[in-house]
Write an enzyme that holds these catalytic residues in place. Structure first.
Site, PDB file in Angstrom:
ATOM      1  N   ASP A  36       9.185  30.033   3.891  1.00 35.09           N
ATOM      2  CA  ASP A  36       8.122  30.547   4.370  1.00 35.09           C
ATOM      3  C   ASP A  36       6.678  29.806   3.751  1.00 35.09           C
ATOM      4  O   ASP A  36       5.781  30.039   3.917  1.00 35.09           O
ATOM      5  CB  ASP A  36       7.559  31.952   4.305  1.00 35.09           C
ATOM      6  CG  ASP A  36       7.667  32.529   2.998  1.00 35.09           C
ATOM      7  OD1 ASP A  36       8.059  31.548   1.924  1.00 35.09           O
ATOM      8  OD2 ASP A  36       7.387  33.791   2.708  1.00 35.09           O
ATOM      9  N   HIS A 239       8.550   0.323  -0.869  1.00 37.03           N
ATOM     10  CA  HIS A 239       8.167   1.778  -0.802  1.00 37.03           C
ATOM     11  C   HIS A 239       8.695   2.632  -1.813  1.00 37.03           C
ATOM     12  O   HIS A 239       8.903   3.902  -1.684  1.00 37.03           O
ATOM     13  CB  HIS A 239       8.313   2.308   0.581  1.00 37.03           C
ATOM     14  CG  HIS A 239       7.385   1.499   1.595  1.00 37.03           C
ATOM     15  ND1 HIS A 239       7.593   1.657   3.128  1.00 37.03           N
ATOM     16  CD2 HIS A 239       6.321   0.983   1.548  1.00 37.03           C
ATOM     17  CE1 HIS A 239       6.688   1.130   3.760  1.00 37.03           C
ATOM     18  NE2 HIS A 239       6.099   0.484   2.762  1.00 37.03           N
ATOM     19  N   ASP A 256       0.480   1.424  -6.579  1.00 33.50           N
ATOM     20  CA  ASP A 256      -0.134   1.632  -5.254  1.00 33.50           C
ATOM     21  C   ASP A 256      -0.728   3.004  -4.967  1.00 33.50           C
ATOM     22  O   ASP A 256       0.572   3.753  -4.780  1.00 33.50           O
ATOM     23  CB  ASP A 256       0.891   1.088  -4.158  1.00 33.50           C
ATOM     24  CG  ASP A 256       0.242   0.853  -2.885  1.00 33.50           C
ATOM     25  OD1 ASP A 256      -0.960   1.516  -2.517  1.00 33.50           O
ATOM     26  OD2 ASP A 256       0.935   0.197  -2.028  1.00 33.50           O
ATOM     27  N   ASP A 267      -6.749   2.673  -0.398  1.00 32.59           N
ATOM     28  CA  ASP A 267      -5.404   2.096  -0.563  1.00 32.59           C
ATOM     29  C   ASP A 267      -5.475   0.925  -1.458  1.00 32.59           C
ATOM     30  O   ASP A 267      -5.932  -0.296  -1.093  1.00 32.59           O
ATOM     31  CB  ASP A 267      -4.759   1.497   0.982  1.00 32.59           C
ATOM     32  CG  ASP A 267      -3.390   1.232   0.835  1.00 32.59           C
ATOM     33  OD1 ASP A 267      -2.563   1.450  -0.261  1.00 32.59           O
ATOM     34  OD2 ASP A 267      -3.028   0.674   1.687  1.00 32.59           O
ATOM     35  N   HIS A 350       6.229  -8.974   3.635  1.00 34.89           N
ATOM     36  CA  HIS A 350       5.378  -7.889   4.308  1.00 34.89           C
ATOM     37  C   HIS A 350       4.188  -8.713   4.907  1.00 34.89           C
ATOM     38  O   HIS A 350       3.741  -9.587   4.438  1.00 34.89           O
ATOM     39  CB  HIS A 350       5.003  -6.532   3.519  1.00 34.89           C
ATOM     40  CG  HIS A 350       4.364  -6.822   2.179  1.00 34.89           C
ATOM     41  ND1 HIS A 350       3.179  -6.876   2.229  1.00 34.89           N
ATOM     42  CD2 HIS A 350       4.841  -6.885   0.874  1.00 34.89           C
ATOM     43  CE1 HIS A 350       2.649  -7.100   1.024  1.00 34.89           C
ATOM     44  NE2 HIS A 350       3.723  -7.011  -0.054  1.00 34.89           N
ATOM     45  N   HIS A 354      -3.742  -4.078   6.795  1.00 34.57           N
ATOM     46  CA  HIS A 354      -3.677  -3.480   8.100  1.00 34.57           C
ATOM     47  C   HIS A 354      -5.056  -2.705   7.996  1.00 34.57           C
ATOM     48  O   HIS A 354      -5.957  -2.576   7.012  1.00 34.57           O
ATOM     49  CB  HIS A 354      -2.890  -2.228   7.567  1.00 34.57           C
ATOM     50  CG  HIS A 354      -2.662  -1.637   6.363  1.00 34.57           C
ATOM     51  ND1 HIS A 354      -3.437  -0.691   6.164  1.00 34.57           N
ATOM     52  CD2 HIS A 354      -1.949  -1.943   5.342  1.00 34.57           C
ATOM     53  CE1 HIS A 354      -3.188  -0.109   4.835  1.00 34.57           C
ATOM     54  NE2 HIS A 354      -2.311  -1.007   4.479  1.00 34.57           N
ATOM     55  N   HIS A 361      -3.006   3.450   7.390  1.00 30.85           N
ATOM     56  CA  HIS A 361      -2.716   2.466   8.193  1.00 30.85           C
ATOM     57  C   HIS A 361      -3.396   3.019   9.666  1.00 30.85           C
ATOM     58  O   HIS A 361      -2.906   3.669  10.495  1.00 30.85           O
ATOM     59  CB  HIS A 361      -1.316   2.555   8.669  1.00 30.85           C
ATOM     60  CG  HIS A 361      -0.474   1.967   7.474  1.00 30.85           C
ATOM     61  ND1 HIS A 361       1.158   2.201   7.189  1.00 30.85           N
ATOM     62  CD2 HIS A 361      -0.763   1.241   6.139  1.00 30.85           C
ATOM     63  CE1 HIS A 361       1.347   1.668   6.182  1.00 30.85           C
ATOM     64  NE2 HIS A 361       0.373   1.374   5.553  1.00 30.85           N
ATOM     65  N   GLU A 394      -3.522  -7.466   0.916  1.00 30.41           N
ATOM     66  CA  GLU A 394      -2.755  -6.995   0.050  1.00 30.41           C
ATOM     67  C   GLU A 394      -1.426  -7.983  -0.058  1.00 30.41           C
ATOM     68  O   GLU A 394      -0.276  -7.773   0.102  1.00 30.41           O
ATOM     69  CB  GLU A 394      -1.990  -5.610   0.071  1.00 30.41           C
ATOM     70  CG  GLU A 394      -1.489  -5.591   1.815  1.00 30.41           C
ATOM     71  CD  GLU A 394      -0.910  -3.854   1.743  1.00 30.41           C
ATOM     72  OE1 GLU A 394      -0.264  -3.464   0.994  1.00 30.41           O
ATOM     73  OE2 GLU A 394      -1.696  -3.299   2.572  1.00 30.41           O
ATOM     74  N   TYR A 398       7.612 -10.667  -4.845  1.00 36.14           N
ATOM     75  CA  TYR A 398       9.019  -9.982  -5.471  1.00 36.14           C
ATOM     76  C   TYR A 398      10.095 -10.720  -5.419  1.00 36.14           C
ATOM     77  O   TYR A 398      10.636 -11.233  -4.319  1.00 36.14           O
ATOM     78  CB  TYR A 398       9.071  -8.555  -4.256  1.00 36.14           C
ATOM     79  CG  TYR A 398       7.695  -7.933  -3.795  1.00 36.14           C
ATOM     80  CD1 TYR A 398       7.219  -7.120  -4.548  1.00 36.14           C
ATOM     81  CD2 TYR A 398       7.062  -8.469  -2.758  1.00 36.14           C
ATOM     82  CE1 TYR A 398       5.668  -6.489  -4.125  1.00 36.14           C
ATOM     83  CE2 TYR A 398       5.894  -7.960  -2.015  1.00 36.14           C
ATOM     84  CZ  TYR A 398       5.416  -7.065  -2.878  1.00 36.14           C
ATOM     85  OH  TYR A 398       4.113  -6.393  -2.367  1.00 36.14           O
ATOM     86  N   ARG A 415       1.863  -7.013  -6.437  1.00 35.15           N
ATOM     87  CA  ARG A 415       0.879  -6.966  -5.301  1.00 35.15           C
ATOM     88  C   ARG A 415      -0.339  -6.624  -5.770  1.00 35.15           C
ATOM     89  O   ARG A 415      -0.545  -5.780  -6.955  1.00 35.15           O
ATOM     90  CB  ARG A 415       1.435  -5.571  -4.554  1.00 35.15           C
ATOM     91  CG  ARG A 415       0.810  -5.546  -3.129  1.00 35.15           C
ATOM     92  CD  ARG A 415       1.368  -4.689  -2.032  1.00 35.15           C
ATOM     93  NE  ARG A 415       1.560  -3.502  -2.225  1.00 35.15           N
ATOM     94  CZ  ARG A 415       2.998  -2.872  -2.742  1.00 35.15           C
ATOM     95  NH1 ARG A 415       3.800  -3.747  -2.768  1.00 35.15           N
ATOM     96  NH2 ARG A 415       2.969  -1.513  -2.998  1.00 35.15           N
ATOM     97  N   GLU A 417      -4.185  -5.380  -4.136  1.00 35.90           N
ATOM     98  CA  GLU A 417      -4.636  -4.755  -3.079  1.00 35.90           C
ATOM     99  C   GLU A 417      -5.865  -4.225  -2.971  1.00 35.90           C
ATOM    100  O   GLU A 417      -6.033  -3.227  -3.725  1.00 35.90           O
ATOM    101  CB  GLU A 417      -3.717  -3.601  -2.344  1.00 35.90           C
ATOM    102  CG  GLU A 417      -4.052  -2.917  -1.050  1.00 35.90           C
ATOM    103  CD  GLU A 417      -2.908  -1.819  -0.397  1.00 35.90           C
ATOM    104  OE1 GLU A 417      -2.286  -1.383  -1.206  1.00 35.90           O
ATOM    105  OE2 GLU A 417      -3.166  -1.761   0.748  1.00 35.90           O
TER     106      GLU A 417
HETATM  107  N1  GLY Z   1       0.224   2.200   0.339  1.00 34.66           N
HETATM  108  C1  GLY Z   1       0.548   1.593   1.686  1.00 34.66           C
HETATM  109  C2  GLY Z   1       0.314   0.176   2.203  1.00 34.66           C
HETATM  110  O1  GLY Z   1      -0.013  -0.507   1.121  1.00 34.66           O
HETATM  111  O2  GLY Z   1       0.445  -0.178   3.014  1.00 34.66           O
HETATM  112 MN    MN Z   2      -1.846  -1.113   2.483  1.00 36.73          MN
HETATM  113 MN    MN Z   3      -0.984   0.083  -0.628  1.00 31.91          MN
END
Ligand code: GLY
Ligand code: MN
Ligand code: MN
Length: 446
Positions: A36, A239, A256, A267, A350, A354, A361, A394, A398, A415, A417
């Site tokens: 619940d 991820h 991240d 982000d 990637h 975004h 996103h 970003e 890798y 990375r 960002e």
């Molecule tokens: N943290 C999600 C991205 O970088 O898109």
């Molecule tokens: Mn991002």
């Molecule tokens: Mn991110």
């Protein structure tokens, strides 16, 4: 409340240009976590954008007719439930506070909705987004059809409401920008905190706890997405969010993590050495990603196309992959070839960013959907950037172990960002307070 009611006015005007009608949208459903217990409730971003209302079980109806009407359906006051779960506005106070023309208890939705859509030409709906609302609406339409002999008609056209709202949400107003700035600044503090406290031997979750601590103590209710704290090889899992490994001396740590503040996301990613000092190999790749980000940033300006930044980052990264031997010059040839045949994707798989806003996103088309596509262009071009758009930049690299890949770079994942606002005066880096250069990172970790 003015920005919210202004947005309803803007939407109503747009509905009129398309012929008028009724718009319906609901907030998110509550989700059971287990037994619940529910997941923490987060309102729907579209619904919030037009209402400012954050309670569950709420639906908004806008009527663009002879007179415009903004109507909210929400939970009734309920002393018993408020003793257990806390305050709820109830229709009367909600109408006053959120500046709606009319409000009703949510349990009257179907009855009222049937009347509201009666004889309206167009339904502006978010079909497929909320199955409960879809079902209720279908029942209303069914009821109305049953009254056809008395002369009432059902809407004969449906327009996707999200498509209109997404374009509105893409351009941020000053109030939204202030909230996004605060979200990014809190995230910067959280990253600083994590950098300062990191020592080899700690666990990833201890750093995650530091991030959450800073978010909450600064008034941010939650992260905007699941935080990634990835040490060593884990940074090559895009991820990754197990966040349970031990951090070793010599590891890079990729974090991240960004908070949500006032419903707006940040982000931010930084990558730093656990022991406070980049090794030569780590530094070489770090400087490369940093240069790629700088190249992308140069295209974060009015009139540039959305993808120009990505293309610039890929050019810098690919050249760097050839210079460092990550890509074999003899096999791949020139940088243009490595780009054309996607060889660089072995280490950079990637996109470079975004939209960001109420959702991490965020919504809005990436391509110019009004462009006419010819037989040879096939794809619609990416859209041009405008003032008020916000996006992340970003780039990363890798390196998974593989034959022919220099061993000194194995398991390095990096990375960087930032959250960028497009302005008349060029890009504004909302997350600029997060240490980023090698010198800044090594200084704060001392
Ligand atoms: N943290 C999600 C991205 O970088 O898109
Ligand atoms: Mn991002
Ligand atoms: Mn991110």
């Amino acid at each position: 409340m003015k920005p919210f009611s202004d947005r309803r006015t803007t939407l109503l005007a747009q509905m009129h240009t398309q012929g008028g009608g009724v718009a319906i949208l609901s907030t998110s459903p509550e989700m059971t976590r287990n037994a619940d217990s529910c997941f923490p409730f987060r309102h729907d971003s579209y619904f919030y954008y037009l209402s400012g209302f954050t309670e569950p079980e709420a639906v908004m109806v806008l009527v663009a007719g002879k007179t415009n009407q903004s109507i909210l359906f929400c939970r009734e006051k309920n002393l018993e439930r408020e003793i257990w779960d806390g305050f709820r506005y109830g229709p009367e106070a909600a109408r006053y506070h959120f500046e709606f023309d009319a409000t009703f208890p949510i349990n009257q939705l179907e009855q009222e909705l049937t009347n509201l859509i009666s004889d309206q030409p167009i339904l502006f709906h978010t079909q497929g987004h909320n199955s409960q609302l879809d079902t209720q609406l279908q029942r209303c339409i069914h009821t109305l059809r049953g009254r056809a002999r008395s002369g009432v008609s059902t809407p004969n056209k449906t327009i996707d409401l999200h498509a209109i709202l997404s374009e509105m949400r893409l351009i941020k107003d000053p109030g939204e920008i202030a909230l996004m700035q605060r979200a990014a600044s809190i995230s910067a503090l959280a990253h600083q905190r994590a950098m300062k406290i990191t020592r080899p031997g700690m666990h990833e979750y201890e750093l995650e706890a530091e991030l959450l601590h800073e978010f909450r103590r600064q008034g941010a209710p939650s992260p905007a997405y699941n935080s990634i704290v990835a040490a060593g090889a884990n940074a090559c899992v895009l991820h990754y969010n197990a966040n349970n490994a031990k951090i070793s001396d010599g590891d890079l740590v990729l974090i991240d993590a960004g908070c949500e503040f006032g419903s707006y996301a940040s982000d931010v990613t930084r990558t730093f050495p656990a022991n406070g000092k980049f090794s030569t190999s780590q530094r070489v790749l770090y400087e490369l990603v940093l240069a790629a980000q700088a190249a992308a940033l140069e295209h974060a300006k009015i009139g540039a196309r959305y993808q120009d930044g990505h293309d610039a980052a890929v050019r810098v990264l690919t050249q760097g992959m050839l210079d460092t031997g990550l890509l074999n010059k003899d096999k791949v040839g020139f940088p243009e070839d490595a780009i054309a045949n996607s060889a660089y994707r072995q280490f950079y798989m990637h996109g470079t960013g975004h939209w960001i806003g109420l959702d991490v996103h965020d919504v809005g088309f990436y391509r110019d959907v009004s462009a006419v596509v010819s037989a040879d262009t096939k794809e619609k071009p990416y859209r041009k950037l405008q003032a008020g758009m916000a996006l992340t930049i970003e780039p990363g690299i890798y390196v998974r172990p593989a034959e022919g890949v220099p061993e000194q770079f194995w398991h390095i994942g990096i990375r960087i960002e930032d959250d960028i606002l497009i302005t008349e005066n060029g890009p504004l880096n909302l997350s600029r307070e997060t240490p980023k250069t090698v010198a800044e990172i090594e200084a704060i970790m001392k």
